[in-house]
Design an enzyme around this catalytic site. Structure first.
Site, PDB file in Angstrom:
ATOM      1  N   LEU A 130     -11.592   0.683  -8.615  1.00  0.00           N
ATOM      2  CA  LEU A 130     -12.178   1.060  -7.327  1.00  0.00           C
ATOM      3  C   LEU A 130     -12.267   2.569  -7.215  1.00  0.00           C
ATOM      4  CD1 LEU A 130     -13.057   0.612  -4.359  1.00  0.00           C
ATOM      5  CD2 LEU A 130     -10.606   0.474  -3.774  1.00  0.00           C
ATOM      6  N   ASP A 131     -11.119   3.218  -7.219  1.00  0.00           N
ATOM      7  CA  ASP A 131     -11.020   4.674  -7.148  1.00  0.00           C
ATOM      8  C   ASP A 131      -9.855   5.070  -8.052  1.00  0.00           C
ATOM      9  OD1 ASP A 131     -10.730   7.347  -6.537  1.00  0.00           O
ATOM     10  OD2 ASP A 131      -9.993   7.019  -4.501  1.00  0.00           O
ATOM     11  N   PRO A 132     -10.151   5.405  -9.322  1.00  0.00           N
ATOM     12  CA  PRO A 132     -11.479   5.680  -9.887  1.00  0.00           C
ATOM     13  C   PRO A 132     -12.208   4.416 -10.349  1.00  0.00           C
ATOM     14  CG  PRO A 132      -9.813   6.067 -11.540  1.00  0.00           C
ATOM     15  CD  PRO A 132      -9.068   5.690 -10.289  1.00  0.00           C
ATOM     16  N   ASP A 135     -16.215   4.524  -7.117  1.00  0.00           N
ATOM     17  CA  ASP A 135     -16.565   5.852  -6.588  1.00  0.00           C
ATOM     18  C   ASP A 135     -17.436   6.624  -7.580  1.00  0.00           C
ATOM     19  OD1 ASP A 135     -14.452   6.069  -8.403  1.00  0.00           O
ATOM     20  OD2 ASP A 135     -13.437   7.658  -7.302  1.00  0.00           O
TER      21      ASP A 135
END
Length: 384
Positions: A130-132, A135
């Site tokens: 997700l993050d990273p 994004d």
């Protein structure tokens, strides 16, 4: 470049924590064989039962020796373990010529092994969560669209912000619930953040002190910078003729978080490691995420470009997802993204060497389309 080791079709998924979700089920559809490794075989079997995958994947008790005994050239090792454990797993993959994948940031200890990984003909997939992860896909997609509209050689300035957070779907007084190691949350707040503001590099020694209001789709949140944003200017491939006025990657929290955490910040300022470790345990017990709680993931990436001759381009990608009784929003976003990346290792479309979730606008668009088909929905708004 070395010839790639053909994928064997076998996937070893290591760890069944809170970020292991329906992505593992997706791999059971595409891989020839899936093995879920956990602390004990019983715990692995329980996780497979929880995910509805009993009989579709094999449970195993993880140790490095046990994995080594089963690992074959072309297998894919997916690590859901803490990032400090990745280098040892990658070293094993290099020796056994097995591919490696994780959702964590690339560490120096991983980077050091990439040349040998290339020589061994294996893929090292990182930052695919997700993050990273998502994004990066959002950023590359927006940058690609802006480049087509403004032009690489056009003198311009830009503002890029990327904020992500996992928050309670139903806000509580603390404005947060812990779904992963509280010590990690607290120590991240103790780490200085570097970013670009008003055209200059800025360092926030205490990131929470740089918290500001941020409106996302009409809703007010609080955001602060984290880690080091500056290297991503180069990683995202922004045109050299464009000057960053603002470039920040950070964390998103519910409105009221800064005030609710005032007592925590007082402890962090004191900097007593033993006390902060004890505080992490206290917070985990006081504000846990229970089976009855639903999490919410919000990821907002925005890019505004202003050309010297008056050209303008603005775009925002927004993911706003709430978990359900079957799966948390965090597990869906992380595991689905990682599984898609592993799918591209299995089909041989990635060459040997280091890869992040995506590193071009074209590949980002491909993965975003695949994520949307897999139920990870988002919105894209363009203003020109």
């Amino acid at each position: 470049m070395s010839e790639i080791v053909p994928a064997s079709g076998t996937v070893h998924w290591i760890g069944a924590g809170l970020s292991t979700g329906s992505g593992l089920a997706a791999l059971c559809e595409t891989a020839g064989r899936v093995r879920l490794w956990h602390r004990t075989e019983e715990r692995a079997a329980e996780a497979l039962d929880r995910l509805g995958l009993t009989g579709r994947a094999e449970p195993g008790a993880f140790t490095l020796d046990a994995l080594t005994a089963e690992l074959a050239p072309g297998d894919v090792v997916v690590s859901m373990l803490p990032a400090p454990e990745h280098p040892e797993l990658l070293a094993l993959c290099v020796r056994e010529r097995a591919h490696f994948a994780c959702s964590s940031y690339v560490s120096d200890a991983v980077l050091e092994q990439v040349p040998q990984a290339v020589r061994s003909g294996i893929v090292v997939l990182t930052e695919a969560g997700l993050d990273p992860g998502i994004d990066h896909l959002f950023a590359h997609s927006l940058i690609g669209r802006a480049r087509r509209a403004i032009g690489d050689g056009t003198t311009a300035s830009y503002r890029l912000t990327s904020y992500c957070g996992g928050v309670p779907a139903e806000p509580n007084a603390f404005r947060y619930r812990f779904s992963w190691a509280p010590a990690g949350v607290l120590n991240a707040l103790r780490s200085p953040a570097r970013y670009i503001e008003d055209g200059a590099e800025t360092i926030a020694e205490r990131p929470w002190e740089a918290t500001r209001r941020h409106i996302v789709d009409g809703e007010t949140f609080e955001v602060y910078p984290n880690r080091d944003s500056v290297p991503f200017v180069e990683q995202y491939g922004l045109p050299s003729a464009w000057t960053p006025r603002t470039f920040v990657r950070g964390t998103l929290r519910l409105e009221g978080w800064l005030n609710a955490w005032d007592g925590v910040f007082a402890e962090l300022r004191a900097g007593d490691d033993a006390r902060i470790a004890a505080l992490a345990r206290e917070l985990a017990a006081t504000y846990p995420t229970t089976d009855a709680d639903r999490d919410r993931v919000v990821l907002a990436v925005s890019l505004d470009v202003r050309g010297e001759a008056g050209q303008t381009w603005s775009g925002t990608c927004l993911l706003d997802l709430v978990g359900d009784a079957e799966e948390s929003a965090m597990a869906r976003c992380v595991s689905r993204t990682l599984a898609l990346g592993v799918g591209h290792v299995l089909d041989g479309s990635l060459p040997p060497g280091l890869h992040r979730a995506a590193e071009t606008a074209e590949r980002s668009e491909q993965l975003l389309d695949e994520l949307a088909r897999d139920g990870v929905h988002f919105t894209l708004r363009i203003d020109q």
